[in-house]
Design a protein around this motif. Structure first.
Motif, PDB file in Angstrom:
ATOM      1  N   ALA A   1      15.180  66.199 -14.196  1.00 44.15           N
ATOM      2  CA  ALA A   1      15.188  65.432 -12.700  1.00 44.15           C
ATOM      3  C   ALA A   1      13.784  65.316 -12.248  1.00 44.15           C
ATOM      4  O   ALA A   1      13.377  64.267 -12.085  1.00 44.15           O
ATOM      5  CB  ALA A   1      15.949  66.151 -11.777  1.00 44.15           C
TER       6      ALA A   1
ATOM      7  N   ARG B   1      11.978  62.769 -14.707  1.00 41.89           N
ATOM      8  CA  ARG B   1      12.315  61.473 -14.180  1.00 41.89           C
ATOM      9  C   ARG B   1      11.760  60.971 -13.134  1.00 41.89           C
ATOM     10  O   ARG B   1      11.353  59.851 -13.016  1.00 41.89           O
ATOM     11  CB  ARG B   1      13.958  61.113 -14.203  1.00 41.89           C
TER      12      ARG B   1
ATOM     13  N   SER C   1      13.339  56.751  -8.793  1.00 43.28           N
ATOM     14  CA  SER C   1      14.436  57.415  -9.244  1.00 43.28           C
ATOM     15  C   SER C   1      14.781  58.631  -8.435  1.00 43.28           C
ATOM     16  O   SER C   1      15.830  59.327  -8.605  1.00 43.28           O
ATOM     17  CB  SER C   1      14.198  57.778 -10.764  1.00 43.28           C
TER      18      SER C   1
ATOM     19  N   ARG D   1      18.776  59.853  -8.352  1.00 44.46           N
ATOM     20  CA  ARG D   1      18.957  61.255  -8.732  1.00 44.46           C
ATOM     21  C   ARG D   1      19.812  62.094  -7.631  1.00 44.46           C
ATOM     22  O   ARG D   1      20.652  62.859  -7.887  1.00 44.46           O
ATOM     23  CB  ARG D   1      17.757  61.919  -9.365  1.00 44.46           C
TER      24      ARG D   1
ATOM     25  N   GLU E   1      23.150  60.775  -7.524  1.00 45.31           N
ATOM     26  CA  GLU E   1      23.826  61.381  -8.715  1.00 45.31           C
ATOM     27  C   GLU E   1      24.433  62.948  -8.427  1.00 45.31           C
ATOM     28  O   GLU E   1      25.690  63.062  -8.785  1.00 45.31           O
ATOM     29  CB  GLU E   1      23.022  61.239  -9.977  1.00 45.31           C
TER      30      GLU E   1
END
Length: 647
Positions: free
Chosen positions: A574, A577, A584, A588, A591
């Motif tokens: 994570a 990214r 992002s 994330r 998600e």
């Protein structure tokens, strides 16, 4: 159980412990049998009673039930899937060899097989009449086979004019039928009189003690005779734990029906005989039933409701349903509930750990909002440091586990088959000595004392493992935030009680009354085999319980270690990214929130599956109540099902 296993596998929750527990439960339920043994001296109407209870739907007798000796060898009625309906007969000559009955079962080519047509009552009955066949042999042969004893001449068969005596042609009979109750796991054991029981140790120490119920049949007009009392005291007298599993039937009450006496006088006579028999045998009055199997069978065949009530057969059927089938089902239901409850708690804990770790990740990522690249790099470095420290702790855990595995190996070695053979070797060797075996009883008691000591040592080692696990789990929970729960202690005390039961069941064969029988090589070999077979089965069960217990503890630790490693990998991914693409971060977080909702839904579904698993099956749960209902129809459940069953 299969559905639970599939669901756990699909959600990466099926560890070794859960897999072992589910497999054990599935095997237990698939192979579970409810064994009801019918025991009586000759001419007590035992076979007629089996016909009346189980086979009236055929409209005729299936088990041979003519005057005199009918069932000459122990006969089992059961169902094996994959085997066609058949009668298998083991020749009596196999008594001359050392193999146990359990070993002969795995040698199908040694049995004579007769195929059965369950849709043709005549053919079925004619085939099953084979169990009544006899042979005429010399006294020497009868002695070698175990049917002639110099110390008990009153029990020996009478020689004919030719000097030959009559003995059973078969040692054991197995009937495989697709009867509805047999398909559900009921096994009926029809045993002949005292001589057959006494000469086959495996009946006494294997089948009869393992039976969930023993139905002992007496003649209503004679009550408890001397030979009846001998069978009862030597082989059937209930222990404190198995008292409720003994039912006594005073059969042939129709002999007492007297048109010259009033119905009240007849009833009073039957009741006196019933209560007196209960007193002599040391039972509660409610465990003794006065019936007429012949009139009960006749009533069912003729659809005569009044005669059926007069036979009192429905009272016995209700007792079998409530006290045997119903109780067995309740025990299995309790076993299932306990196992599923334990599994539910373990999996629920794993899912809550997943949810908690996701929540921590969300908070961790939310803290990065508005932070620069330097802070993000520092966070990644901190996660990697935590991961390295955790990897070091994993090595320490493996070191501790290696110590606990050494103790486990000692435990499993103590419960292994080699250990049993070593403990029983001295007793087996003593039985092989020629002549009178005066010291064998002492050796026997010493053997069982060592077995009890060995089981106690196994309990000690199990407790040591438990204490090591408790300390390790407390440390991991404190240092790394795990939620490890020490499993319930392995309790082997019931196996010590079963060892006591096996010892007492065999002890009668080593007394003074059996000194001459102990000089017979064949009998001693069968006795040694029976002891070893019983102990091997007990120790295999103990070892299985220990293995499941061990896997449950280890798999819990392995599962949380695995989840923690995955969590570190996801956290680093994570942050990586986020470093690669600034936009992002919110993606994330969303998600993770979506995944957390999925875990919560999985937890709700898991709890629902567990609740469904312990709900009684609608048809099966009503089996006993249907048989035992006050308004039971004239043709009871077994016969209704039989009448519609196909081959």
């Amino acid at each position: 159980m299969a559905r639970l296993g599939q669901w756990l596998a699909g959600h990466e929750l099926l560890d070794d412990g859960a897999r072992a527990r589910l497999a054990h439960l599935q095997s237990q339920f698939a192979s579970d049998r409810v064994m009801v043994a019918f025991v009586a001296e000759f001419s007590r109407g035992k076979s007629e009673l089996i016909n009346a209870i189980f086979f009236a739907g055929y409209g005729r007798r299936i088990m041979p039930a003519s005057a005199g000796r009918t069932t000459m060898c122990p006969t089992e009625l059961g169902y094996e899937a994959g085997l066609p309906p058949c009668l298998r007969l083991l020749p009596i000559e196999t008594r001359m060899q050392a193999q146990s009955l359990l070993e002969w079962r795995s040698a199908p080519d040694q049995w004579q097989r007769i195929d059965l047509d369950v849709n043709q009552p005549e053919q079925l009955a004619q085939a099953i009449e084979q169990v009544a066949q006899t042979l005429r042999v010399s006294v020497e042969q009868a002695r070698a086979l175990g049917f002639w004893h110099e110390d008990n001449p009153q029990d020996n068969p009478a020689p004919g004019p030719d000097g030959l005596v009559e003995v059973p042609r078969w040692r054991h009979a197995l009937i495989n039928m697709a009867h509805p109750l047999l398909k559900q796991g009921l096994v009926i054991v029809d045993t002949p009189g005292l001589n057959a029981i006494g000469t086959e140790p495996e009946l006494t120490v294997g089948m009869l003690p393992q039976a969930h119920a023993v139905v002992f049949i007496l003649a209503a007009d004679a009550g408890v005779s001397k030979s009846d009392l001998a069978i009862w005291r030597e082989h059937l007298a209930p222990t404190a734990e198995r008292g409720e599993s003994r039912l006594v039937v005073l059969n042939k009450i129709d002999v007492l029906w007297d048109e010259l006496s009033s119905p009240q006088a007849v009833e009073a006579q039957i009741e006196r005989q019933r209560l007196h028999s209960a007193e002599v045998l040391g039972l509660q009055g409610r465990q003794v039933f006065a019936v007429s199997a012949h009139k009960g069978l006749l009533a069912k065949v003729r659809q005569d409701a009044q005669l059926l009530q007069q036979s009192r057969l429905p009272e016995l059927e209700r007792a079998l349903a409530d006290d045997v089938l119903g109780q067995r089902r309740r025990l299995l239901q309790s076993t299932l509930q306990q196992a599923v409850q334990q599994l539910r708690i373990e999996v629920e804990r794993q899912l809550l750990v997943r949810s908690h770790e996701i929540e921590e990740q969300v908070q961790e990522l939310q803290a990065l909002r508005g932070k620069n690249a330097t802070v993000i790099r520092q966070m990644r470095a901190r996660i990697e440091l935590e991961q390295a420290e955790f990897d070091q702790s994993a090595l320490r855990i493996q070191t501790v586990r290696s110590v606990h595995l050494k103790t486990l190996r000692l435990l499993f070695a103590q419960l292994g088959s080699n250990q049993i053979k070593a403990e029983v070797a001295e007793f087996a060797q003593a039985l092989k000595q020629p002549g009178v075996k005066l010291g064998v009883k002492t050796i026997y008691k010493d053997t069982f004392a060592r077995l009890r000591g060995g089981m106690s040592q196994s309990q000690h080692w199990a407790n040591e493992v438990q204490d090591m696990l408790s300390g390790m789990f407390r440390s991991l929970n404190a240092e790394y935030g795990f939620t490890l729960q020490t499993p319930q202690r392995l309790d082997l005390t019931r196996f010590v009680r079963e060892i006591d039961g096996i010892e007492s069941a065999h002890l009668q064969y080593l007394g003074l009354t059996n000194l001459l029988r102990l000089t017979q090589v064949g009998f001693c070999e069968r006795l040694a085999k029976a002891v070893l077979s019983s102990l091997r089965k007990l120790y295999e069960e103990a070892s299985s319980e220990a293995e499941i217990w061990s896997k449950t503890a280890a798999s819990q630790l392995d599962g949380q270690l695995r989840e923690r490693k995955r969590n570190f990998a996801r956290r680093i991914e994570a942050v990586h990214r986020i470093q690669e693409a600034a936009g992002s971060l919110d993606e994330r977080i969303n998600e993770l929130l979506a995944r957390q909702a999925e875990v919560e839904a999985e937890l709700a579904r898991w709890l629902q599956l567990c609740a469904e698993a312990v709900q009684p099956d609608a048809d099966g749960a009503s089996l006993a109540s249907d048989i035992a209902a006050p308004d039971t129809p004239l043709v009871p459940l077994a016969d209704k099902a039989l009448s519609t069953a196909t081959n």
